[in-house]
Design an enzyme around this catalytic site. Structure first.
Site, PDB file in Angstrom:
ATOM      1  N   MET A  23      29.741  39.109  41.417  1.00  0.00           N
ATOM      2  CA  MET A  23      30.733  38.158  41.903  1.00  0.00           C
ATOM      3  C   MET A  23      31.545  37.599  40.737  1.00  0.00           C
ATOM      4  O   MET A  23      31.458  36.421  40.379  1.00  0.00           O
ATOM      5  CB  MET A  23      30.049  37.058  42.713  1.00  0.00           C
ATOM      6  N   HIS A  24      32.358  38.493  40.172  1.00  0.00           N
ATOM      7  CA  HIS A  24      33.176  38.132  39.019  1.00  0.00           C
ATOM      8  C   HIS A  24      34.126  36.966  39.332  1.00  0.00           C
ATOM      9  O   HIS A  24      34.200  35.990  38.583  1.00  0.00           O
ATOM     10  CB  HIS A  24      34.034  39.329  38.586  1.00  0.00           C
ATOM     11  N   ASP A  25      34.846  37.086  40.436  1.00  0.00           N
ATOM     12  CA  ASP A  25      35.960  36.175  40.692  1.00  0.00           C
ATOM     13  C   ASP A  25      35.530  34.779  41.154  1.00  0.00           C
ATOM     14  O   ASP A  25      36.145  33.789  40.734  1.00  0.00           O
ATOM     15  CB  ASP A  25      36.915  36.801  41.699  1.00  0.00           C
TER      16      ASP A  25
END
Length: 343
Positions: free
Chosen positions: A266-268
């Protein structure tokens, strides 16, 4: 106190959760959502954003279309990672809301000019729109309060090429324009960069979705099992949980197919949380540049940590965080939003 921000995205599964997080955060005042091609083409990005806003009953937030192609490179998209429409297995209703008549660059520039020193810029896709805005208004780095960028890989392998992260790989020229534009500024105006070095450790697993559904008062229990049939659809009573679960399941299936485990990076959402709460990560100043000519390394972000180039730092790179503390924060926020939905 609210924090006004412009959110630039290529929505995207993890971008979708970042948007939900911002909608759930009372301190976030979303001035506009600007759309660029990346995970999927820009027009699909805009439709996805409008659909999520409509699902959540959000205020009438401006969604503006930006560049549909990179500045120089041929367009790359990654439907194999995010699904044909960018939201995995989720099927959102077609939105009744319309795309803004303004271009994304206008949204960036006019909001920054109207509220100098106040607006946060958050970019979780390629940097094309911001680069174009900088060409029109070179004072943007001084007009904005700060910029948070999800992109790059420094002391970590790339996820597109061996040394290159996706958002930078899509439009390396724009990334270089942005980092160059922030050179020579005071330390409080340096971009905060959330690179793969940290975001690859933000691993959403089935138990996070189960807990999110439980705290949202959704039923039945939301169980995403690794041995489920591919594309199994959620039966959650809560519409936000149902669609988000369908999107995230696709992302988990993708990661498993590429030998990364049954999980979703979940980079963003992490970058969105840093935009509102920089204290969630520990950062280190660096001089960042982007390789444009390398035969094997085009799009690589290079950090000079020790001043070997003789240039002042132009970025603060997040180097560590507590992933579970982040997920506690994320789940608390998004579940509060989900509980407001009744249909």
């Amino acid at each position: 106190m609210t924090q006004p921000l412009v959110f630039d995205v290529d929505t995207g599964i993890d971008d979708s959760l970042a948007l939900l997080y911002l909608l759930a955060s009372p301190e976030a005042e979303i001035l506009g959502i600007t759309c660029t091609s990346g995970n999927v083409p820009a027009r699909q990005v805009a439709i996805n954003n409008l659909a999520w806003l409509e699902l959540c009953g959000a205020p009438d937030i401006e969604v503006a279309l930006g560049s549909e192609v990179p500045i120089l490179a041929p367009l790359m998209t990654t439907e194999e990672t995010h699904g044909l429409q960018g939201i995995g297995h989720a099927v959102l209703d077609a939105p009744a809301r319309n795309i803004s008549e303004r271009h994304a660059t206008q949204v960036w520039i006019e909001n920054a000019r109207a509220r100098p020193g106040e607006v946060i810029g958050l970019v979780t896709g390629p940097l094309t729109n911001l680069a174009l805005a900088l060409r029109i208004e070179p004072e943007l780095p001084r007009l904005l309060k700060r910029i948070v960028i999800m992109g790059g890989a420094f002391n970590h392998a790339g996820n597109t090429l061996p040394t290159t992260e996706w958002n930078i790989a899509v439009d390396p020229e724009s990334a270089k324009i942005v980092f160059d534009a922030f050179s020579g500024l005071p330390s409080d105006r340096r971009p905060i960069v959330c690179a793969l070095d940290v975001t690859e450790f933000i691993e959403m697993k089935p138990h996070h979705i189960e807990r999110l559904a439980k705290e949202s008062l959704s039923s039945p229990a939301e169980i995403i099992a690794e041995d489920d049939l591919y594309g199994t659809r959620s039966q959650a009573s809560n519409p936000l949980i149902r669609h988000l679960s369908d999107a995230v399941r696709f992302y988990m299936e993708f990661h498993k197919a590429h030998d990364q485990g049954f999980l979703a990076h979940m980079h963003d959402p992490f970058a969105a949380a840093i935009a509102l709460h920089p204290e969630l990560g520990q950062s280190r100043p660096a001089t960042v540049d982007v390789e444009l000519a390398g035969t094997l390394t085009r799009g690589q972000t290079v950090a000079d940590w020790r001043g070997m180039w003789g240039r002042e730092p132009n970025a603060d790179v997040v180097v560590s965080t507590d992933p579970e503390a982040f997920f506690d924060h994320l789940i608390e926020r998004v579940s509060s939003l989900a509980r407001t939905l009744t249909r």
